[in-house]
Design a protein around this motif. Structure first.
Motif: not given
Length: 797
Positions: A441-442, A460-462, A493-494, A538-539
């Protein structure tokens, strides 16, 4: 019998045996004479030895495939008799209240035409427009052998195959519908279906402003819409299917699009329990939507009897532009604040695309052994824009400011799945599972404000990696079947630079199906399932601006664990009656719930968080009966308990609720094909506990349908009575009316439909949450009348 002395001189014994007699044995004297002579043995007496059976036991085969044929080629059906009319008790079929088909009391899993899908898998609605005269026979296959794994099933499957007469190997059929009414209401639609041997093609066009999402090709089923009925929908679908190369190659295409315009007005009253704040909100909204709900292409290739290849392309697109206006009155203690907000040029765009390749190989060395492999690539893009103008007055101070923002989310996924199935014997198998999934995800967020609140500009980058390994075991023990799946998942997870976390979860689903006897069955299941957070949690991609409340994203959200134990006891009295007792208990760990921050005079903020453990449970009893004459009856009593934890201003709060609900529905035919009625009553009582407070919620809905058929006229009156008490009591009464006249042997009809005849529908949408209660009333509910006509079209004669 004469025996040559040549043989006699060489033999030493004579043995005679005949079925049903004792064996005769005689020792012979060997003669030394060289010249053959005739020897007379005289009479030989055989003693009867009849086998006497005490009993004959006939045992059912463990594996079977029974085929029943309903021969129709010599039947002379009138043209107005449709295939759907044959799905009746006269031919061994019946449908339940949701339209599911049964044959001799057993659920039908597939309905095919000449062995293949027909305008969509199990599309039972298509048979309402096909004359029964095209049928050569109906083939019903019941088997307890699974076609893929070759195991013996505890619960047999029933498939129905409709075989067409040769002269009807191709045909055209469809519908056309048109209706006009008061308040400029209208509905219009048509569909055309064509088939020719292996080819199928259909197109549907529809438009209406009576809040029908789909199905405008037939006469509308007018119902009540709690959020208003000022909705315009234009839609179309195209479907094409064909078989090539000796039916080894199959191509399917399906495209569905729509354009919508929705307007509504509402008034909401909300009370925040924690901070003692009251708010009154008036809102209006106009949303214009363009969507490609589906654009799917499927290519399947049967390489040979053992190898299959399938390629899928799936695309979805959505574009919504919305203009909102809201006015607020907020009061907390002795302070109050009034605000107005105009939200202009708000838009939401999404584009999702998935490509999938799947390969299946069966092994000739052992039936039931196979390998499945598939890989898919997905791309999704979301874009949200908002421009808000806010005018706020606090006491004697007037403040004007704007809040503008843009959110963008890009998602890329890769999925690889492998399954290898190894049969243990005819009664079971073991399947090895291996899968890998990667999500990326970006998320970009830009908020610009001029009210001395800090602007937001973040990116944010997921990245989520999932590696799954597991096994699935199935074993049939004649009356007992066990189906168990155990999967271990390593989740890496990052979601920030230099931040990485690895989680491991073990999931299990164990099903037990036990047949006590022919009529009684006990089902049990234990499951431990990990629910991983999705992008909307998450977002903040789906979080609009709101003066009262705003929702944020939580990139640190951990997975939720759900342990569940449930059972079902079914007692089948006859093929058409059933009694059932079911219950379940759930325990959540790291449960998803709201983390809320509230203070007087400021917008409430919330996000999804892990709020701890909770318990839910339910126990229900139901009984249903379908009679041959068309009468039916069903009753359900349910008891429930729920725990709803949340964090409010950093303090964990637990909201508990107890619920009792009952549903009674029946259909009673007073005079066959002339008069019937279908009453239904639903009663629900709930009690919730929050901190030291408690409150009750009561709902009662009575609905009925009176139908009178006389001289080709059909009159239907559908009253509804609703009483609700949540925050305040609400009583609503309404009646719909339909009058219909058929022509051309039921191929055409003219109808009159009236929505809310007495203009008495008064609906309140009540909501109880962890921190507030809210009542919303929509002000654009209006009664109207529609006059229209419908006609069926086909070339079958």
């Amino acid at each position: 019998f004469k025996v040559s002395s040549v043989f006699y001189s060489k033999a030493t014994n004579l043995r005679i045996s005949i079925v049903g007699y004792k064996i005769y044995f005689l020792k012979l004297i060997v003669l030394q004479d060289k010249e053959p002579i005739d020897i007379n043995l005289g009479k030989l007496l055989l003693t009867s030895d009849v086998i006497k059976l005490k009993e004959i036991v006939v045992k059912k085969r463990k594996r079977y495939r029974d085929t029943t044929n309903i021969i129709l080629y010599d039947k002379k059906f009138e043209r107005e008799i449709m295939i759907d009319d044959l799905f009746s008790s006269k031919w061994g079929f019946y449908k339940d209240k949701v339209g599911k088909l049964y044959y001799n009391g057993k659920s039908v899993s597939d309905v095919l035409v000449n062995g293949y899908d027909f305008f969509g898998k199990n599309n039972l609605g298509i048979y309402k427009d096909l004359p029964a005269l095209i049928l050569n026979n109906i083939e019903i296959v019941e088997t307890d052998i699974d076609s893929l794994t070759n195991i013996t099933l505890l619960n047999p499957t029933v498939k129905v195959n409709l075989k067409l007469k040769e002269k009807y190997a191709s045909g055209k059929f469809g519908n056309a519908n048109l209706g006009m009414g008061s308040l400029k209401r209208y509905t219009v639609g048509t569909d055309l279906n064509m088939y020719k041997k292996n080819q199928q093609f259909s197109v549907t066009l529809s438009s209406n402003n009576i809040n029908m999402q789909e199905g405008a090709v037939r006469e509308p089923n007018i119902s009540f819409s709690p959020n208003g009925n000022n909705t315009v929908n234009h839609g179309s679908t195209i479907m094409y299917r064909n078989l090539f190369y000796k039916k080894r190659i199959e191509f399917n295409a399906f495209v569905k699009g729509k354009i919508g315009d929705t307007k509504f007005e509402s008034i909401s009253e909300r009370k925040d329990e924690v901070i003692g704040q009251f708010s009154n909100t008036s809102s209006s909204s106009n949303a214009k939507k363009k969507a490609l709900d589906a654009m799917n292409f499927t290519f399947s290739y049967k390489i040979d009897s053992l190898n299959y290849l399938t390629v899928n392309q799936i695309t979805e697109y959505n574009n919504t532009k919305q203009t909102d206006s809201s006015s607020y009155l907020i009061a907390a203690d002795d302070d109050f604040r009034s605000s107005s907000r105009i939200n202009k040029n708000s838009s939401f765009n999404s584009l999702m695309s998935t490509q999938k390749v799947e390969y299946q190989k069966k092994f000739s060395s052992k039936k039931g052994r196979f390998l499945n492999m598939n890989i898919s690539f997905g791309n999704s893009r979301y874009n949200v824009n908002e421009n808000n103008q806010v005018k706020e007055r606090t006491s004697s101070i007037v403040n004007e400011y704007f809040i503008n923002g843009n959110r963008r989310l890009a998602e890329k996924t890769i999925n690889v799945n492998t399954e290898f199935n190894e049969p243990i014997d005819d009664m079971g198998y073991i399947r090895f599972l291996l899968a890998y999934k990667k999500e990326r995800f970006s998320f970009d967020e830009n908020l610009l404000r001029d009210n001395n609140i800090k602007d937001i500009n973040s990116s944010t980058l997921y990245t989520y990696d999932y590696l799954k390994q597991g096994i699935k075991i199935y074993k049939n023990l004649n009356r007992l079947a066990i189906d168990a799946t155990i999967v271990g998942t390593a989740n890496s997870r990052s979601f920030e630079v230099g931040s990485k976390k690895t989680l491991f979860n073990l999931d299990a689903i164990i099903n037990v199906d036990y047949k006590l006897n022919k009529l009684r069955k006990l089902l049990g299941q234990y499951s431990k399932v990990t629910n991983y957070p999705n992008m909307t949690q998450l977002t903040s991609i789906n979080s609009p601006f709101n003066i009262i409340s705003q929702q944020l994203g939580n990139p640190n959200l951990r997975p939720e664990i759900n342990d569940k134990l449930e059972f079902t006891y079914d007692l089948k009295k006859t093929d058409s009656s059933n009694i059932s007792l079911e219950g379940n208990i759930r325990r959540y760990t790291s449960k998803f719930g709201f983390n809320i921050s509230s203070s007087p005079g400021k917008p409430q903020t919330m996000f999804i968080d892990n709020v701890g453990s909770s318990m839910n449970s339910e126990l229900a009893f139901s009984i249903s009966k379908n009679l041959i004459n068309g009468n039916n009856f069903s009753y359900r009593l349910g008891l429930g308990y729920q725990e709803m934890p949340s964090y409010i201003n950093r303090v964990r709060e637990l909201r508990r609720g107890f619920t009792v609900n009952q549903l009674l529905a029946t259909n009673k035919i007073i005079m066959k094909d002339i008069l019937s009625f279908s009453p239904a009553i639903s009663v629900s009582l709930s009690k919730y506990y929050y901190q030291t407070n408690s409150y009750k919620q009561f709902n009662l809905i009575y609905s009925d349908k009176f139908s009178l058929n006389l001289f080709k006229f059909q009159l239907t009156i559908s009253p509804m009575v609703s009483y609700t008490y949540i925050i305040k009591s609400n009583f609503s009464f309404a009646t719909n009316l339909e009058l219909k006249r058929t022509f051309l042997k039921n191929y055409a009809s003219v109808w009159l439909k009236a929505y809310d005849v007495f203009n008495s529908y008064n609906y309140l949408n009540s909501l109880n949450s962890a921190s507030y209660t809210q009542i919303t009333k929509f002000s654009n509910l209006s009664s109207y009348i529609l006059l229209g006509a419908n006609i069926k079209l086909n070339n079958m004669k």
